[in-house]
Write a protein that holds these residues in place. Sequence first.
Motif, PDB file in Angstrom:
ATOM      1  N   VAL A 160     -28.006 -38.461 -25.339  1.00  0.00           N
ATOM      2  CA  VAL A 160     -26.830 -37.639 -25.651  1.00  0.00           C
ATOM      3  C   VAL A 160     -25.641 -38.558 -25.935  1.00  0.00           C
ATOM      4  CG1 VAL A 160     -26.160 -37.278 -23.203  1.00  0.00           C
ATOM      5  CG2 VAL A 160     -25.490 -35.615 -24.905  1.00  0.00           C
ATOM      6  N   ASP A 161     -24.869 -38.215 -26.966  1.00  0.00           N
ATOM      7  CA  ASP A 161     -23.737 -39.067 -27.338  1.00  0.00           C
ATOM      8  C   ASP A 161     -22.684 -38.230 -28.050  1.00  0.00           C
ATOM      9  OD1 ASP A 161     -22.373 -41.604 -27.798  1.00  0.00           O
ATOM     10  OD2 ASP A 161     -22.876 -41.261 -29.903  1.00  0.00           O
ATOM     11  N   SER A 162     -21.435 -38.530 -27.710  1.00  0.00           N
ATOM     12  CA  SER A 162     -20.329 -37.896 -28.419  1.00  0.00           C
ATOM     13  C   SER A 162     -19.261 -38.964 -28.629  1.00  0.00           C
ATOM     14  CB  SER A 162     -19.774 -36.735 -27.596  1.00  0.00           C
ATOM     15  OG  SER A 162     -18.653 -36.193 -28.236  1.00  0.00           O
TER      16      SER A 162
ATOM     17  N   SER B 100     -16.207 -38.814 -29.598  1.00  0.00           N
ATOM     18  CA  SER B 100     -14.801 -38.539 -29.284  1.00  0.00           C
ATOM     19  C   SER B 100     -14.601 -37.682 -28.027  1.00  0.00           C
ATOM     20  CB  SER B 100     -14.163 -37.827 -30.485  1.00  0.00           C
ATOM     21  OG  SER B 100     -14.921 -36.680 -30.782  1.00  0.00           O
TER      22      SER B 100
ATOM     23  N   ILE C 286     -25.943 -28.674 -22.003  1.00  0.00           N
ATOM     24  CA  ILE C 286     -25.238 -29.869 -22.474  1.00  0.00           C
ATOM     25  C   ILE C 286     -23.821 -29.401 -22.809  1.00  0.00           C
ATOM     26  CG2 ILE C 286     -25.178 -31.719 -24.204  1.00  0.00           C
ATOM     27  CD1 ILE C 286     -28.230 -31.163 -24.594  1.00  0.00           C
ATOM     28  N   TRP C 287     -22.856 -29.869 -22.039  1.00  0.00           N
ATOM     29  CA  TRP C 287     -21.493 -29.364 -22.209  1.00  0.00           C
ATOM     30  C   TRP C 287     -20.598 -30.458 -22.789  1.00  0.00           C
ATOM     31  CZ3 TRP C 287     -20.547 -24.325 -21.785  1.00  0.00           C
ATOM     32  CH2 TRP C 287     -19.217 -23.900 -21.884  1.00  0.00           C
ATOM     33  N   VAL C 288     -19.932 -30.123 -23.882  1.00  0.00           N
ATOM     34  CA  VAL C 288     -19.034 -31.077 -24.555  1.00  0.00           C
ATOM     35  C   VAL C 288     -17.607 -30.731 -24.164  1.00  0.00           C
ATOM     36  CG1 VAL C 288     -18.303 -32.013 -26.783  1.00  0.00           C
ATOM     37  CG2 VAL C 288     -20.635 -31.137 -26.503  1.00  0.00           C
TER      38      VAL C 288
ATOM     39  N   GLU D 141     -14.161 -31.139 -25.238  1.00  0.00           N
ATOM     40  CA  GLU D 141     -13.343 -31.589 -26.367  1.00  0.00           C
ATOM     41  C   GLU D 141     -12.042 -32.166 -25.831  1.00  0.00           C
ATOM     42  OE1 GLU D 141     -13.654 -29.787 -30.421  1.00  0.00           O
ATOM     43  OE2 GLU D 141     -13.919 -28.008 -29.183  1.00  0.00           O
TER      44      GLU D 141
ATOM     45  N   SER E 246      -8.962 -31.674 -26.143  1.00  0.00           N
ATOM     46  CA  SER E 246      -7.951 -30.763 -25.607  1.00  0.00           C
ATOM     47  C   SER E 246      -8.319 -30.325 -24.199  1.00  0.00           C
ATOM     48  CB  SER E 246      -7.791 -29.554 -26.530  1.00  0.00           C
ATOM     49  OG  SER E 246      -9.055 -28.974 -26.725  1.00  0.00           O
ATOM     50  N   ASP E 247      -9.690 -30.150 -23.939  1.00  0.00           N
ATOM     51  CA  ASP E 247     -10.157 -29.769 -22.609  1.00  0.00           C
ATOM     52  C   ASP E 247      -9.786 -30.858 -21.605  1.00  0.00           C
ATOM     53  OD1 ASP E 247     -11.260 -27.636 -23.735  1.00  0.00           O
ATOM     54  OD2 ASP E 247     -13.351 -28.256 -23.538  1.00  0.00           O
TER      55      ASP E 247
ATOM     56  N   LEU F 212     -19.452 -34.202 -33.407  1.00  0.00           N
ATOM     57  CA  LEU F 212     -18.983 -33.778 -32.084  1.00  0.00           C
ATOM     58  C   LEU F 212     -20.002 -34.156 -31.003  1.00  0.00           C
ATOM     59  CD1 LEU F 212     -16.458 -32.199 -31.194  1.00  0.00           C
ATOM     60  CD2 LEU F 212     -17.844 -30.115 -31.263  1.00  0.00           C
ATOM     61  N   LEU F 213     -21.273 -34.027 -31.364  1.00  0.00           N
ATOM     62  CA  LEU F 213     -22.337 -34.302 -30.379  1.00  0.00           C
ATOM     63  C   LEU F 213     -23.641 -34.654 -31.101  1.00  0.00           C
ATOM     64  CD1 LEU F 213     -23.406 -33.904 -27.302  1.00  0.00           C
ATOM     65  CD2 LEU F 213     -24.224 -31.722 -28.155  1.00  0.00           C
ATOM     66  N   THR F 214     -24.321 -35.668 -30.572  1.00  0.00           N
ATOM     67  CA  THR F 214     -25.694 -35.973 -31.014  1.00  0.00           C
ATOM     68  C   THR F 214     -26.557 -36.002 -29.765  1.00  0.00           C
ATOM     69  OG1 THR F 214     -24.820 -37.383 -32.753  1.00  0.00           O
ATOM     70  CG2 THR F 214     -27.153 -37.625 -32.264  1.00  0.00           C
ATOM     71  N   THR F 215     -27.639 -35.260 -29.775  1.00  0.00           N
ATOM     72  CA  THR F 215     -28.521 -35.255 -28.608  1.00  0.00           C
ATOM     73  C   THR F 215     -29.985 -35.124 -29.025  1.00  0.00           C
ATOM     74  OG1 THR F 215     -28.969 -34.208 -26.466  1.00  0.00           O
ATOM     75  CG2 THR F 215     -28.296 -32.752 -28.223  1.00  0.00           C
TER      76      THR F 215
ATOM     77  N   LEU G 260     -28.912 -24.991 -23.684  1.00  0.00           N
ATOM     78  CA  LEU G 260     -27.605 -24.434 -24.058  1.00  0.00           C
ATOM     79  C   LEU G 260     -26.652 -25.577 -24.353  1.00  0.00           C
ATOM     80  CD1 LEU G 260     -27.204 -21.683 -21.272  1.00  0.00           C
ATOM     81  CD2 LEU G 260     -28.004 -21.357 -23.611  1.00  0.00           C
TER      82      LEU G 260
ATOM     83  N   GLY H  61     -22.861 -26.223 -25.070  1.00  0.00           N
ATOM     84  CA  GLY H  61     -21.585 -25.506 -24.981  1.00  0.00           C
ATOM     85  C   GLY H  61     -20.404 -26.437 -25.046  1.00  0.00           C
ATOM     86  N   GLY H  62     -19.226 -25.833 -25.208  1.00  0.00           N
ATOM     87  CA  GLY H  62     -18.003 -26.627 -25.155  1.00  0.00           C
ATOM     88  C   GLY H  62     -17.095 -26.531 -26.355  1.00  0.00           C
TER      89      GLY H  62
ATOM     90  N   ARG I  34     -14.540 -25.425 -28.840  1.00  0.00           N
ATOM     91  CA  ARG I  34     -13.568 -24.339 -28.684  1.00  0.00           C
ATOM     92  C   ARG I  34     -13.593 -23.397 -29.876  1.00  0.00           C
ATOM     93  NH1 ARG I  34      -9.092 -24.228 -25.446  1.00  0.00           N
ATOM     94  NH2 ARG I  34      -9.533 -25.364 -23.531  1.00  0.00           N
TER      95      ARG I  34
END
Lengths: 167, 148
Positions: free
Chosen positions: A136-138, A140, A156-158, A160, A162-163, B115-118, B129, B131-132, B134
């Motif tokens: 898993v990678d993000s 920003s 898997i919760w991102v 952001e 602003s969060d 935003l995301l790579t998984t 799931l 999520g996140g 906005r």
Amino acid sequence: MNCKRTQRFLDRYLDGELARDASLSVEEHVNGCPDCGEYLKSARSTGRIIREAAQANHTDLILSDRAWDSFKESVNQKERLFNAGTLINCWRWLAFYPRPIWASAIAATALLVVFTTAGMVSYQGSKNIHPVVEYVDSPSSQVMVLMPEQSPVTVIWVFEKSDAQEG
Amino acid sequence: MRKKTISLIVVLVALMFAAVGVASGVERVNVEVEVIYASNQPHPTEPSLSRLKIQLQSFNFTSYTLLEKKRMVLSRGNEGKLSIPGKKYLKIELEEVIKGQVKLKVVVLDRRRVLLTTMFRISPGQTVLVGGPRYESGTLIIAIKADF
């Protein structure tokens, strides 16, 4: 059927032990092959000589009661062994079947089915409750991986930016 | 006799390959993606999301709305795409099938920004799931399920 195979089955043919198909194959070959025809003729005459000799001296062949009982016990013991279990019966059937190659084929197919089924069962048995995250990678944002105990789900919760700023 | 033996061996080898193929040769995977809008608005959760009721209990939102649902058939080498509200989109790729599980690569993009790579392994009937991201006054939750 070739000469070698025919001659191998000839004794059993003469004793009437072969299956109908196998007997017909032997007869068909013998009728068209002078060598095997001669071989069969010779075997028949040998058999006749032995039978005649046995009949001429039959008085010598009468067994004593004790020897006869021993012989019957030996036969009964073999019968008991033969009926000991289905597996033994199957194996005997396979071993004495006129075409051993088919016996080998049946045994190989049975083994194949057993191994394939066992493999499928082990696949099912080794299932994880939750999906497994390998990577898993993000670039920003921050990321969190959750595997809640109460449900078979992986989250898997991102977060952001602003969060994260909001805390 | 020799011809029969050879043909028998050929048949056996073919059977063996067929059995191995049945056991492990999954070529296509059905993937179902549901995009859910989670918020704290006073709307009730949609009945169509009752299947995910237990899974969604992990979150503290009061309302869940199904925005999009898409089924795609993936095979190795091709990828499935789905537009997500908020000018975002999702790419799913089948990486491999191993031991009764499929390995999927998922990328979530916000316009052109990743935003995301998984990458995860999932069995039939399981759900991931994501999520996140906005959206309006709430958050998007993407439910991914594979079947094969």
